[in-house]
Design a protein around this motif. Structure first.
Motif, PDB file in Angstrom:
ATOM      1  N   ASN A  26      47.391  12.617  53.432  1.00  0.00           N
ATOM      2  CA  ASN A  26      46.494  13.641  53.953  1.00  0.00           C
ATOM      3  C   ASN A  26      45.839  13.187  55.255  1.00  0.00           C
ATOM      4  O   ASN A  26      45.750  13.955  56.214  1.00  0.00           O
ATOM      5  N   GLU A  27      45.385  11.944  55.303  1.00  0.00           N
ATOM      6  CA  GLU A  27      44.780  11.409  56.528  1.00  0.00           C
ATOM      7  C   GLU A  27      45.814  11.278  57.637  1.00  0.00           C
ATOM      8  O   GLU A  27      45.539  11.599  58.791  1.00  0.00           O
ATOM      9  N   TRP A  28      46.975  10.806  57.291  1.00  0.00           N
ATOM     10  CA  TRP A  28      48.052  10.633  58.264  1.00  0.00           C
ATOM     11  C   TRP A  28      48.402  11.965  58.919  1.00  0.00           C
ATOM     12  O   TRP A  28      48.551  12.059  60.132  1.00  0.00           O
ATOM     13  N   LEU A  29      48.498  13.008  58.092  1.00  0.00           N
ATOM     14  CA  LEU A  29      48.831  14.323  58.626  1.00  0.00           C
ATOM     15  C   LEU A  29      47.699  14.894  59.493  1.00  0.00           C
ATOM     16  O   LEU A  29      47.955  15.480  60.537  1.00  0.00           O
ATOM     17  N   LYS A  30      46.448  14.678  59.077  1.00  0.00           N
ATOM     18  CA  LYS A  30      45.311  15.146  59.878  1.00  0.00           C
ATOM     19  C   LYS A  30      45.330  14.527  61.266  1.00  0.00           C
ATOM     20  O   LYS A  30      45.022  15.174  62.256  1.00  0.00           O
ATOM     21  N   GLN A  31      45.702  13.263  61.335  1.00  0.00           N
ATOM     22  CA  GLN A  31      45.734  12.560  62.618  1.00  0.00           C
ATOM     23  C   GLN A  31      46.847  13.073  63.524  1.00  0.00           C
ATOM     24  O   GLN A  31      46.821  12.823  64.726  1.00  0.00           O
ATOM     25  N   ARG A  32      47.807  13.754  62.964  1.00  0.00           N
ATOM     26  CA  ARG A  32      48.926  14.274  63.762  1.00  0.00           C
ATOM     27  C   ARG A  32      48.654  15.652  64.334  1.00  0.00           C
ATOM     28  O   ARG A  32      49.448  16.185  65.071  1.00  0.00           O
ATOM     29  N   ARG A  33      47.541  16.269  63.991  1.00  0.00           N
ATOM     30  CA  ARG A  33      47.231  17.625  64.464  1.00  0.00           C
ATOM     31  C   ARG A  33      46.984  17.643  65.946  1.00  0.00           C
ATOM     32  O   ARG A  33      46.425  16.843  66.565  1.00  0.00           O
TER      33      ARG A  33
END
Length: 91
Positions: free
Chosen positions: A84-91
């Motif tokens: 979830n954190e990894w994906l948020k950082q990719r936004r």
């Protein structure tokens, strides 16, 4: 002879909502039972191939993983948080 007529009306949208809630509750219960994921579960959860996983986040230092024998295991709760954190950082 006594004949009774019964008319039943069903609210389809309410029935669908109740059905979906029951499915989500059951899936959440099943999900909480897993302590570790294997690579197949990780692929299923991320909808990614093994090559994509390795090319994107697998080798990041904080990605939680343990190799036992020849098989990778991923702590379910830690892995969900990481993803979830990894994906948020990719936004």
């Amino acid at each position: 002879m006594l004949i009774a007529l019964i008319e039943l009306q069903v609210d389809q949208s309410k029935l669908k909502q109740l059905y979906e809630e029951a499915i989500h509750k059951h899936l959440d219960e099943l999900d909480s039972e897993k302590v570790y994921w294997d690579s197949n579960e990780l692929k299923r959860r991320t909808c990614m191939s093994w090559n994509t996983i390795q090319n994107t986040f697998f080798f990041e230092e904080d990605f939680p993983k343990v190799k036992l024998g020849g098989k990778w295991y991923f702590p379910a709760e830690e892995t969900k948080r990481f993803l979830n954190e990894w994906l948020k950082q990719r936004r």
